[in-house]
Design an enzyme around this catalytic site. Structure first.
Site, PDB file in Angstrom:
ATOM      1  N   PRO A 113     -15.026 -16.797   7.615  1.00 59.82           N
ATOM      2  CA  PRO A 113     -13.958 -15.806   7.385  1.00 59.82           C
ATOM      3  C   PRO A 113     -14.160 -14.605   8.309  1.00 59.82           C
ATOM      4  O   PRO A 113     -15.038 -13.790   8.094  1.00 59.82           O
ATOM      5  CB  PRO A 113     -14.140 -15.425   5.907  1.00 59.82           C
TER       6      PRO A 113
ATOM      7  N   CYS B  45     -21.243  -8.339   4.418  1.00 59.42           N
ATOM      8  CA  CYS B  45     -20.566  -7.352   5.261  1.00 59.42           C
ATOM      9  C   CYS B  45     -21.496  -6.164   5.535  1.00 59.42           C
ATOM     10  O   CYS B  45     -21.962  -5.518   4.595  1.00 59.42           O
ATOM     11  CB  CYS B  45     -19.282  -6.872   4.602  1.00 59.42           C
TER      12      CYS B  45
ATOM     13  N   LYS C 116     -21.655 -15.724   0.341  1.00 59.85           N
ATOM     14  CA  LYS C 116     -22.161 -15.579   1.715  1.00 59.85           C
ATOM     15  C   LYS C 116     -23.077 -14.367   1.762  1.00 59.85           C
ATOM     16  O   LYS C 116     -22.672 -13.261   1.380  1.00 59.85           O
ATOM     17  CB  LYS C 116     -21.015 -15.396   2.708  1.00 59.85           C
TER      18      LYS C 116
ATOM     19  N   ARG D 130     -18.640 -16.354  15.605  1.00 56.51           N
ATOM     20  CA  ARG D 130     -18.297 -15.863  16.950  1.00 56.51           C
ATOM     21  C   ARG D 130     -18.111 -16.998  17.931  1.00 56.51           C
ATOM     22  O   ARG D 130     -17.337 -16.878  18.894  1.00 56.51           O
ATOM     23  CB  ARG D 130     -19.389 -14.916  17.446  1.00 56.51           C
TER      24      ARG D 130
END
Length: 538
Positions: free
Chosen positions: A199, A284, A323, A409
């Protein structure tokens, strides 16, 4: 940046939707009602073909479409191809009636409140008779009526996807209507060995995911959505949950810092959208999220983290995944201690990004530590994430014993990476093929964001954001050794043709030139600064 001329001489939506007899806004309308005056100031068309008209048989933007010449009749009427008319297939939209209820805070979250009460008493949430039977008015599937300031209960699964469903059904109630699934009866998430597209905030939008699905991505996940914004009914946040039919295994990722909002949001999504799993973002690293206690901060807040996982798992009928990163500080790994607890709390799968929050992207991912965590997580499947840019990288990652790999990425640098991994080869893709991929992205973007001026410029903005990553790709035919490493930045080089050289440029002005090849000239006041670089500058 949104160009300022979006709000100048903007045609009234009632005219765009061919409802000229009655204006939606009445006397308070601030929009233009003179179509002739609008056409005098409207920029020229960007091309002879309208993607929406060709795909759906009708363009909902009518005269405001930047490709309007393809579907306007001699008198300016909006043409329709009756034999090809179909509704957009994208799912998980926000119903207007539900949005109003959320904004007025008139939605009840009975299952969430039941689970939170149990958690506050120190009990592991479990099914109870009170939470088993939903409060409904009328027949199964009937819409719940709003009486004054009373709150509405969310419909149970099978009783209609949205609270505003107008379909009434009849017949006897069955066990499925009144008895909730036990944890052991939940749908299983079996994605071992599959390629999982991470995501990706900003760049992981629906058009980009369609590109990756075409090249072989097996599992996709929506961009990180903030649970408080979803509970407030924000349209922009709900747009992150949209799902295209090609996404056969699809999940959404939620971010939040408190058990009450996360659990209520999980119950809301469980009733209103179609997903195969829900993921909690505990990786995050940005300050905006971390300082509020969300993202990576949850790794240091074990009590809150446990309540969030247990509470969400209680109200969800789909698997719950998490995650995480290796830890917060660079040399203080926490994942190996959290994984057994996450397994006990009810997580169906965990993805481990092999970097800490402090580390960001300054060093390579620690796959040796990920291999150690596989044993700690067993028998719960563990996916690994970090520095996958070639099929050799994916093969080495699978040798650590992980259930699968998540690509982040690497997919931004070359979305055809999924094809390379599945076919175990290096693809020396040409510049014309790469431009064709960008052309497809713009078509998907116009379908998703619209073909009027605002939709075109929004498509351009996300295209430019993606180009700021694509420029890092070095063509296979130019490399002295294979494969390219994700942390290597080559010096300026000249490609095998002009377009290949242009695509390798690090200058935003050159990315804008590429966008002009696909979407026409930019507005005079258009400004672009890549979001990931803007954060770095801050």
């Amino acid at each position: 940046m949104k160009p300022t001329h979006y709000d100048k001489n903007r045609l009234c939506p009632s005219l765009v939707q061919e409802s000229a007899a009655k204006c939606f806004f009445g006397d308070r309308c601030r929009f233009l009602h003179d179509v002739g005056l609008y056409l005098e100031t409207k920029p020229s068309d960007l091309g002879p073909r309208c993607v929406l008209f060709e795909t759906f048989g009708r363009c909902p933007y009518g005269v405001t479409c930047r490709f309007a010449g393809a579907h306007l009749g001699p008198e300016g009427q909006n043409l329709v191809q009756e034999e090809r008319v179909q509704a957009p297939l994208v799912r998980n939209g926000l119903d207007k009636a539900l949005q109003q209820q959320l904004r007025k805070r008139k939605v009840r979250f009975e299952r969430a409140e039941q689970a939170l009460r149990q958690l506050s008493k120190g009990h592991v949430p479990g099914p109870s008779p009170e939470a088993a039977v939903p409060e409904v008015s009328g027949a199964k599937g009937a819409p719940l009526q709003d009486s004054g300031d009373a709150q509405q209960a969310l419909p149970e699964p099978g009783a209609g996807a949205l609270a505003s469903s107008s379909v009434r059904t009849c017949g006897p109630l069955t066990d499925e209507d009144v008895v909730r699934l036990r944890p052991c009866e939940k749908r299983r998430l079996d994605i071992s060995g599959k390629l999982y597209l991470a995501p990706l905030t900003t760049c992981g939008n629906l058009p980009f995911r369609r590109i990756c699905k075409r090249f072989g991505a097996d599992v996709t996940c929506g961009e990180m959505a903030v649970c408080t914004n979803l509970l407030q009914g924000q349209t922009s946040e709900w747009a992150l949950l949209r799902r295209h039919p090609c996404e056969d295994v699809f999940g959404v990722q939620l971010e939040g810092a408190f058990p009450d909002t996360m659990t209520k949001c999980a119950e809301l999504l469980n009733r209103t959208i179609e997903v195969d799993f829900v993921d909690i973002n505990v990786g995050c690293p940005i300050d905006l999220v971390y300082k509020k206690g969300g993202g990576c901060a949850l790794m240091n807040r074990a009590a809150k983290f446990q309540q969030i996982v247990r509470g969400m798992n209680q109200v969800l009928d789909v698997p719950l995944t998490v995650k995480i990163r290796t830890g917060v500080q660079e040399r203080v790994n926490l994942a190996h201690r959290l994984l057994p607890e996450l397994r006990d709390w009810g997580a169906a799968l965990v993805t481990l990004h092999g970097r800490s929050r402090e580390q960001r992207y300054t060093k390579l991912a620690d796959w040796e530590y990920i291999a150690q965590c596989v044993t700690a997580a067993s028998p719960m499947p563990l996916f690994g994430n970090g520095d996958i840019l070639s099929y050799e990288d994916a093969n080495r990652a699978m040798q650590t014993g992980v259930a699968g790999v998540m690509v982040a990425r690497g997919a931004l640098l070359k979305p055809w990476l999924f094809t390379e991994i599945k076919e175990q080869r290096h693809w020396d893709i040409s510049s014309s093929e790469r431009l064709a991929i960008l052309q497809d992205f713009t078509h998907y973007g116009l379908e998703h964001w619209g073909s009027d001026t605002q939709g075109v410029e929004k498509t351009r903005r996300f295209l430019l954001e993606w180009l700021s990553f694509l420029c890092r790709y070095v063509p296979v035919g130019l490399l002295e050794r294979l494969p390219q490493r994700i942390n290597e930045r080559p010096p300026y080089y000249v490609g095998r043709d002009y377009l290949e050289t242009l695509m390798a440029s690090q200058r935003a002005a050159d990315w804008i030139r590429i966008s002009e090849m696909l979407l026409g000239p930019v507005p005079p006041d258009f400004v672009f600064l890549p979001k990931h670089k803007a954060n770095a500058y801050k």
